[in-house]
Design a protein around this motif. Structure first.
Motif, short mmCIF file in Angstrom:
data_model
loop_
_atom_site.label_atom_id
_atom_site.label_comp_id
_atom_site.label_asym_id
_atom_site.label_seq_id
_atom_site.Cartn_x
_atom_site.Cartn_y
_atom_site.Cartn_z
N VAL A 118 0.95 4.63 6.27
CA VAL A 118 0.83 4.96 5.01
C VAL A 118 -0.10 6.51 5.09
O VAL A 118 0.36 7.18 4.46
CB VAL A 118 0.21 4.00 4.06
CG1 VAL A 118 0.21 4.54 2.57
CG2 VAL A 118 1.20 2.76 4.06
N GLN A 174 0.61 0.11 6.65
CA GLN A 174 2.17 0.71 6.95
C GLN A 174 3.00 0.57 5.99
O GLN A 174 3.01 -0.36 4.96
CB GLN A 174 2.55 -0.06 8.22
CG GLN A 174 2.00 0.07 9.61
CD GLN A 174 2.63 -0.85 10.63
OE1 GLN A 174 1.86 -1.50 11.25
NE2 GLN A 174 3.96 -0.68 10.94
N ARG A 175 4.00 1.50 5.93
CA ARG A 175 5.16 1.44 5.00
C ARG A 175 6.49 1.21 5.80
O ARG A 175 6.38 0.49 6.87
CB ARG A 175 5.03 2.66 4.15
CG ARG A 175 5.02 3.77 4.87
CD ARG A 175 4.91 5.10 3.74
NE ARG A 175 4.44 6.45 4.29
CZ ARG A 175 4.85 7.33 5.38
NH1 ARG A 175 5.89 6.82 5.80
NH2 ARG A 175 4.24 8.12 5.68
N LYS A 179 0.56 -5.65 9.57
CA LYS A 179 2.08 -5.67 9.16
C LYS A 179 2.80 -6.52 10.22
O LYS A 179 2.54 -6.01 11.48
CB LYS A 179 2.79 -4.34 8.90
CG LYS A 179 4.02 -4.18 8.27
CD LYS A 179 4.49 -3.14 7.55
CE LYS A 179 5.86 -3.35 6.88
NZ LYS A 179 6.28 -2.59 5.83
N ASN A 226 -1.66 -5.36 -0.77
CA ASN A 226 -1.23 -5.49 0.58
C ASN A 226 -1.64 -4.52 1.48
O ASN A 226 -0.51 -3.75 1.89
CB ASN A 226 -0.05 -6.35 0.89
CG ASN A 226 0.35 -6.89 2.29
OD1 ASN A 226 -0.76 -6.72 2.94
ND2 ASN A 226 1.42 -7.00 2.43
N ASP A 273 0.70 -1.06 -0.14
CA ASP A 273 -0.05 0.02 0.19
C ASP A 273 0.71 1.35 0.03
O ASP A 273 0.50 2.24 -0.62
CB ASP A 273 -1.09 0.03 1.04
CG ASP A 273 -0.67 -0.27 2.46
OD1 ASP A 273 0.95 -0.47 2.55
OD2 ASP A 273 -1.15 -0.30 3.45
N GLY A 274 2.05 1.21 0.73
CA GLY A 274 2.88 2.38 0.64
C GLY A 274 3.36 2.42 -0.61
O GLY A 274 3.55 3.79 -1.05
N ASN A 330 -1.42 -3.21 4.55
CA ASN A 330 -1.32 -3.43 6.20
C ASN A 330 -1.24 -2.03 6.74
O ASN A 330 -0.90 -1.80 8.03
CB ASN A 330 -0.12 -4.16 6.24
CG ASN A 330 1.21 -3.78 5.54
OD1 ASN A 330 1.27 -2.53 5.38
ND2 ASN A 330 2.04 -4.49 5.04
#
Ligand code: TPP
Ligand code: MG
Length: 956
Positions: A336, A330-331, A460, A326, A298-299, A328
């Motif tokens: 994100v 988060q990056r 994540k 995906n 997603d990031g 989650n």
């Protein structure tokens, strides 16, 4: 139609009081607006009913939500909403979703006509796109698949932890795969079809940072040894290791697509899917239902390339393409969209681009709760939280979930009253629920008419617990302490005792275990193992001498540019019995610039729908002909997209077993400079084919100025190890290079590709002066020796591309005016000379006892007396980098600096690369050597009209 004035009279339909009332109040636009947005805008937050919790109340709308929809509608109560919802339910029940959709669309149209300014939203509620009642049966053994997945999770974690125990800071990622395991396993067990003799197979782009999981699965499949796992990220160890990420260059039998430079793979996947259609439409491969799957982070979607071509995918109706994001949330550094909702943001981008969007947000545990929620409060609540809140919520204890999520409304609390806190903690997200993921994948592969994106919510670092689950540091987590390892082991039921577990051994059940048997059977049913790369195309056989012969003879005085000469060759190649069909001309809206419009008519421009209009220029010879079997990929203004097509075409020998030969021609300044990372990926992928840098040369492209005039690309091509870069001056040089390139790549199977610059300056093309083919290919040859053998004043002039002609003029000036006998060399490839020099040095260093080898440059100049002058339309560093293998000092002229909008003569004066400056350089070198008087140089400066006080082009 359903919506008549007399709704009550419709047979079999329950009276639809709400809709009737709505229609009858259409004259009262304002009050109706409230009704409409309240009922049909899922993001709406009502004032009444206490639906907002204490936290949500304080805040404004989440990012991506519309301020207007957030505003409280007036004159409406919950009972009213309830009635509207019931009406819709009743329509759904009695007439089905199509009728319900029709009604909603009519309602929307009606509202617009009534003057209601409907807030735009491309979003659907924050809920699963596929409701539980439409879910297909999960066809696998869910428990067994969970066990297999757990083993893969363990081994993926083990390989990273072990690698970092052996070598601190060797790196690796645990948490990306941990979040995506279910997304991959459902694919491996039920969807990804391998390439076989009979079927081309699906194409899968794996998220680069998830590679430990893909290796761990291959380990269970018996395709990768424990020794290789042990050497993850230590590829140079005896017995071999595993590359950090997917790199076909490093693991050519395994990985197909390099994906770890973020943003490249989504774009490459789109163009791959389109190229598959191109091959089908041109009859080069059978029509199949093979899919292209791209797993992305997603990031990663923040990279402009990721979403940059999504409209192409829908325009081309690429229902052979499936993105799995995906989500989650988060990056690397943190969330994100901590203050917004990345899923909703992506949904609206993809829906806006007309993709089929499937959200997989909530696991099956949520279904009974959703069912109890007849008022739609839960879905509404789901849409209220920003991602930063969710990040915390999904890894919090049940009591926290109850208080902070359900606690916003007593009615929500009531919904989960019967559930203990532990059950609330165990409410899974959609991306971790195989049934939900299976349903989404099935819907995606069956969907027709547009590409699909699956937005799957995950956590994540799933399963890492205290070691990093859902935490901001999780991306970098590479080490787990003993407790954390034991916890992970227990959570996933890995059969290791407390003691063994802390050693983090790899674990593979016996070959005849049910797990291995099941896993093998599933892959067998899907045709074999994935990923797997193999070369499936047969080598070409012809030598193509006849094809290129005509270009060795020169243009007989006719002035042509090297671009025109190349286009002539392309035209001929397109008619060749062996390679004609395989040639793929690719151009980003620049065909006319390169004089390629003549090919429009003969080769046709590829269009998946043919030509639905009569082109405006249909009566002309060279009209814009689009055709379903068109051969040219006219990509529009996207060098990145064109390169992605070039990558698909240049790797088709492996992906499809078809030797397509891409000729991607572009404005040279917008090649290496703009899309170098794609070119690097192409190199990694062992792409074969030709990149043609058109309108090249800083002083050869007149008028266009600083942002167009390219004096850089040959320098930027230097780092790409398997790229052969040439700066030819004449048509025969190009012919020799291309013919040999086809031989090396498509007959001999070398994993190289070419960069050839071509110019738009017209001049007479000479015939090839004897057999200089070897010199052309190796990088330099003597083009014209001086006829004056007696003079003591000698010079060697090195020219390339269009500047070679300046060197030829300088030769004349030097001979006629100053009595200097100069030889002129054509340097076709400084890069080739540089590589040769380095390799020679290296071999000599490593084998000191053997007869030293001599660099090719040194060999060439063995009998070349006099001063040495190089002039290039690129940076001076090109000649300078080979000067150390020259017998004497080299004076280099080049075009370092910003270009100017000017004519060629003025530009060459400005950059000091014209014949006068070359002559001056030779005279100055002779003066430094004590061969001529200073007065000669002074005189030349004057005679040649050179202004010694002119500004330095590098700094001006
Ligand atoms: C072009 C590029 N920039 C930066 C990175 C470094 N990088 C590696 S992973 C990562 C974060 C990935 O986040 P996301 O795409 O959400 O994937 P996740 O691991 O969360 O599934 C970054 C910034 C990279 N690999 N490529
Ligand atoms: Mg992410």
């Amino acid at each position: 139609m359903f919506l008549t004035n007399d709704l009550d009279a419709m047979p079999g339909k329950r009276p639809n009081r709400r809709l009737t009332r709505y229609l009858s109040c259409s004259h009262r636009a304002e009050s109706c607006a409230g009704v409409y947005s309240k009922v049909f805008n899922p993001l709406n937050k009502g004032k009444r009913g206490g639906a907002l919790g204490a936290t949500a109340k304080k805040k404004g709308p989440a990012e991506g939500m519309n301020e207007e929809t957030y505003a409280q509608p007036h004159g409406i109560d919950d009972v009213e909403i309830q009635e509207w919802l019931e009406s819709l339910d009743s329509v759904l029940e009695s007439s089905g979703p199509e009728v319900a959709t029709e009604i909603l669309e009519r309602l929307r149209a009606h509202a617009t006509v009534a003057g209601i300014d409907l807030p735009f939203t491309a979003n659907t509620p924050y809920a699963n796109t596929i409701p539980a009642r439409l879910e297909p049966l999960f066809p696998g053994d869910q428990e067994l698949e969970r066990r297999i997945k757990s083993l893969i999770r363990w081994n993926a974690l083990a390989m990273v932890v072990r690698a970092n125990r052996v070598e601190h800071n060797i790196g690796g990622h645990i948490s990306t795969y941990a979040s995506a395991a279910t997304l991959y396993e459902v694919g491996f067990n039920h969807f990804f079809r391998a390439r076989t003799e009979e079927f081309e197979g699906d194409t899968v782009y794996f998220q680069g940072h998830a590679s430990p999981g893909i290796y761990a699965r291959a380990f269970l499949e018996g395709r990768i040894s424990a020794q290789q796992l042990e050497n993850f990220r230590r590829e140079l160890k005896p017995g071999g290791g595993l590359s950090s990420y997917p790199h076909p260059w490093l693991m050519p039998d395994f990985w197909e697509f390099p994906t770890v430079s973020m943003g490249l793979s989504p774009l490459m996947a789109i163009y791959q899917a389109r190229y598959n259609r191109y091959l089908e439409d041109r009859g080069l491969k059978p029509v199949t239902d093979a899919k292209v799957w791209a797993f992305i982070g997603d990031g990663e979607t923040d990279e402009p390339e990721s979403l940059g071509a999504i409209t192409l995918a829908s325009r081309e109706k690429l229902d052979n393409l499936i993105f799995v994001v995906n989500c989650n949330l988060q990056r690397l550094d943190g969330p994100v969209r901590g203050n917004g909702q990345i899923i909703q943001e992506l949904e609206s981008a993809f829906r806006g681009a007309k993709w089929n969007v499937i959200k997989v947000l909530w696991g099956s545990e949520w279904d009974p709760i959703l069912e109890r929620d007849t008022e739609g409060l839960l879905v509404k609540r789901m849409g209220e939280l920003v991602d930063g809140e969710y990040q915390k919520l999904v890894v919090s204890p049940g009591a926290y979930v109850r208080e902070h999520f359900f606690g916003s409304d007593p009615r929500l609390l009531q919904l989960v009253e019967p559930l203990p806190d532990e059950a609330l903690r165990r409410l899974r997200l959609g991306g971790h629920d195989p049934r939900k993921v299976y349903a989404a994948y099935k819907a995606a592969v069956e969907h027709k008419g547009s590409p699909t994106v699956i937005l799957a919510r995950t956590i994540k670092g799933y399963g890492l617990g205290e070691a990093g689950e859902g935490k901001n540091v999780t991306h970098q987590q590479k080490k787990l302490n003993e407790d954390e390892l034991r916890e992970f082991r227990s959570r996933f039921g890995i059969p290791l005792n407390d003691e063994d577990c802390i050693e983090v051994p790899f674990y593979r059940p016996l070959e005849d275990s049910v797990e291995i048997q099941y896993l093998r059977a599933r892959r067998e049913a899907l045709g074999g193992y994935v990923p797997k790369r193999s070369i499936r195309a047969n080598p070409l056989v012809a030598d193509h001498d006849e094809l290129f012969k005509e270009f060795l003879g020169g243009s007989e005085g006719r002035e042509v540019s090297t671009t025109m000469a190349f286009v002539g060759m392309l035209r001929k190649m397109l008619r060749d019995p062996e390679i004609g069909k395989l040639v793929v001309p690719i151009v980003p809206d620049e065909a006319r610039t390169f004089g390629m419009e003549s090919l429009f008519r003969t080769a046709g421009i590829y269009s998946s729908v043919g030509q639905r209009y009569e082109p405006v220029d249909v009566n002309t010879l060279l009209y814009y002909k689009e055709a379903k079997d068109g051969q040219i990929l006219e990509e529009g203004i996207t060098e990145a997209g064109s390169m992605a097509s070039c990558i698909a075409a240049g790797s088709a020998y492996a992906t499809h077993g078809i030797n397509t030969i891409p000729f991607f021609i572009f404005y040279s300044m917008f090649g290496f400079q703009r899309i170098a990372d794609f070119i690097w990926a192409a190199a990694d992928m062992r792409v074969r084919g030709f990149l043609l840098g058109g309108t090249s040369g800083r002083t050869t492209l007149a008028g266009e100025g600083l942002q167009h005039q390219d004096g850089n690309s040959h320098v930027l091509a230097l780092p790409v190890p398997n790229n052969m870069a040439y700066d030819p001056a004449f048509a025969y040089e190009i012919a020799v290079i291309i013919q040999d390139g086809i031989r090396r790549m498509y007959k001999e199977g070398e994993n190289i590709f070419y960069y050839i610059t071509v110019m738009n300056e017209p001049y007479a093309m000479p015939a090839m002066p004897g057999d200089v083919k070897e010199g052309i290919l190796k990088g330099m040859y003597r083009f014209r020796a001086s006829e004056n053998k007696k003079s003591k004043l000698r010079a060697q002039l090195f020219g390339s591309g269009a500047i070679l002609r300046e060197a030829l003029q300088a030769q004349e000036i030097l001979e006629t005016k100053y009595g200097v006998a100069a030889d002129v060399w054509s340097v076709t490839s400084y890069k080739a000379l540089y590589n040769d020099g380095n390799e020679t040095e290296r071999l000599n260093r490593l084998h000191p006892g053997t007869k030293p080898r001599v660099p090719y440059v040194t060999q060439c100049l063995a009998d070349a007396p006099g001063v040495l002058i190089a002039a290039t339309d690129y940076l001076k560093t090109l000649p300078n980098m080979i000067s150390k293998w020259m017998p004497r000092r080299l004076a280099s002229l080049g075009t370092d600096g910003f270009g100017r909008s000017e004519g060629r003569a003025a530009l060459r004066d400005f950059f000091e690369v014209d014949a006068r400056f070359i002559a001056l350089a030779a005279l100055h070198e002779l003066f430094v050597d004590g061969k001529i008087e200073k007065a000669v140089v002074d005189g030349a400066i004057k005679d040649l009209g050179i202004n010694p006080e002119k500004p330095n082009p590098v700094t001006s």
